[in-house]
Write a protein that holds these residues in place. Structure first.
Motif, PDB file in Angstrom:
ATOM      1  N   VAL A 126      18.948  36.234 -70.074  1.00  0.00           N
ATOM      2  CA  VAL A 126      18.870  35.028 -70.907  1.00  0.00           C
ATOM      3  C   VAL A 126      19.713  35.217 -72.162  1.00  0.00           C
ATOM      4  CG1 VAL A 126      17.325  33.611 -72.328  1.00  0.00           C
ATOM      5  CG2 VAL A 126      16.655  34.251 -70.010  1.00  0.00           C
ATOM      6  N   LEU A 127      19.661  36.404 -72.735  1.00  0.00           N
ATOM      7  CA  LEU A 127      20.463  36.687 -73.922  1.00  0.00           C
ATOM      8  C   LEU A 127      21.950  36.572 -73.611  1.00  0.00           C
ATOM      9  CD1 LEU A 127      20.501  37.642 -76.886  1.00  0.00           C
ATOM     10  CD2 LEU A 127      20.493  39.983 -76.027  1.00  0.00           C
ATOM     11  N   PRO A 186      26.235  32.163 -75.199  1.00  0.00           N
ATOM     12  CA  PRO A 186      27.081  30.960 -75.152  1.00  0.00           C
ATOM     13  C   PRO A 186      26.613  29.865 -76.122  1.00  0.00           C
ATOM     14  CG  PRO A 186      26.665  31.732 -72.929  1.00  0.00           C
ATOM     15  CD  PRO A 186      25.791  32.537 -73.852  1.00  0.00           C
ATOM     16  N   MET A 187      25.304  29.730 -76.297  1.00  0.00           N
ATOM     17  CA  MET A 187      24.810  28.737 -77.252  1.00  0.00           C
ATOM     18  C   MET A 187      25.266  29.073 -78.672  1.00  0.00           C
ATOM     19  SD  MET A 187      20.976  27.895 -75.913  1.00  0.00           S
ATOM     20  CE  MET A 187      20.626  26.692 -77.183  1.00  0.00           C
ATOM     21  N   ALA A 246      19.476  30.865 -81.339  1.00  0.00           N
ATOM     22  CA  ALA A 246      19.159  31.245 -79.961  1.00  0.00           C
ATOM     23  C   ALA A 246      19.272  32.758 -79.799  1.00  0.00           C
ATOM     24  CB  ALA A 246      20.092  30.530 -78.982  1.00  0.00           C
ATOM     25  N   VAL A 247      20.335  33.339 -80.320  1.00  0.00           N
ATOM     26  CA  VAL A 247      20.514  34.789 -80.225  1.00  0.00           C
ATOM     27  C   VAL A 247      19.488  35.508 -81.075  1.00  0.00           C
ATOM     28  CG1 VAL A 247      22.091  36.691 -80.764  1.00  0.00           C
ATOM     29  CG2 VAL A 247      22.948  34.662 -79.607  1.00  0.00           C
ATOM     30  N   LYS A 248      19.161  34.934 -82.211  1.00  0.00           N
ATOM     31  CA  LYS A 248      18.186  35.574 -83.091  1.00  0.00           C
ATOM     32  C   LYS A 248      16.838  35.740 -82.388  1.00  0.00           C
ATOM     33  CE  LYS A 248      15.861  35.105 -87.523  1.00  0.00           C
ATOM     34  NZ  LYS A 248      15.757  34.323 -88.752  1.00  0.00           N
ATOM     35  N   TYR A 249      16.333  34.664 -81.815  1.00  0.00           N
ATOM     36  CA  TYR A 249      14.998  34.721 -81.220  1.00  0.00           C
ATOM     37  C   TYR A 249      14.977  35.396 -79.853  1.00  0.00           C
ATOM     38  CZ  TYR A 249      13.668  31.780 -85.084  1.00  0.00           C
ATOM     39  OH  TYR A 249      13.442  31.293 -86.347  1.00  0.00           O
ATOM     40  N   ILE A 291      22.146  48.042 -68.232  1.00  0.00           N
ATOM     41  CA  ILE A 291      22.925  47.406 -67.175  1.00  0.00           C
ATOM     42  C   ILE A 291      22.146  46.186 -66.681  1.00  0.00           C
ATOM     43  CG2 ILE A 291      23.920  47.737 -64.879  1.00  0.00           C
ATOM     44  CD1 ILE A 291      23.813  50.786 -65.537  1.00  0.00           C
ATOM     45  N   PRO A 292      22.809  45.036 -66.560  1.00  0.00           N
ATOM     46  CA  PRO A 292      22.086  43.889 -65.998  1.00  0.00           C
ATOM     47  C   PRO A 292      21.526  44.224 -64.617  1.00  0.00           C
ATOM     48  CG  PRO A 292      24.147  43.171 -66.974  1.00  0.00           C
ATOM     49  CD  PRO A 292      24.160  44.679 -66.990  1.00  0.00           C
ATOM     50  N   PHE A 293      20.295  43.921 -64.393  1.00  0.00           N
ATOM     51  CA  PHE A 293      19.543  44.222 -63.172  1.00  0.00           C
ATOM     52  C   PHE A 293      19.287  45.726 -62.979  1.00  0.00           C
ATOM     53  CE2 PHE A 293      21.633  40.170 -62.144  1.00  0.00           C
ATOM     54  CZ  PHE A 293      20.516  39.400 -61.879  1.00  0.00           C
ATOM     55  N   GLY A 294      19.608  46.531 -63.965  1.00  0.00           N
ATOM     56  CA  GLY A 294      19.446  47.979 -63.845  1.00  0.00           C
ATOM     57  C   GLY A 294      18.032  48.431 -63.526  1.00  0.00           C
TER      58      GLY A 294
END
Length: 93
Positions: free
Chosen positions: A19-20, A26-27, A36-39, A78-81
């Motif tokens: 999600v990050l 991108p948001m 968005a990145v903060k929370y 790693i994503p999905f790590g």
């Protein structure tokens, strides 16, 4: 702590990371919405710390070798790590 709880934390950590990377970043950069990145980043950080703490707790409980705990920790970057490491590291005791 049970392995099922650890797996749940790991999957939440993966979800927050995705999600990050795929929604909040991108948001921030394309929609000028830095909150968005903060929370999401804050939530991801808390989940990452829970994941790392759970590795330490389970490592102590199951007397895991350092290399197993190290691989689990590195997999969180790693994503999905953590999901990929579940079968390889957790179930091969």
């Amino acid at each position: 702590m049970k392995l099922s709880q650890f797996i749940f934390i790991g999957r939440l950590e993966v979800l927050s990371f995705l999600v990050l990377l795929l929604i909040a970043m991108p948001m921030k950069y394309f929609m000028d919405f830095p909150l968005a990145v903060k929370y999401v980043g804050w939530a991801h950080g808390v989940l990452f710390m829970l994941y790392a703490g759970a590795i330490a707790i389970l490592g102590y409980q199951y007397k895991w070798k350092f290399i197993r705990m190290f691989l689990l920790f590195i997999s969180a970057f790693i994503p999905f790590g953590p999901i990929l490491m579940e079968k390889r590291v957790l179930y091969n005791r």
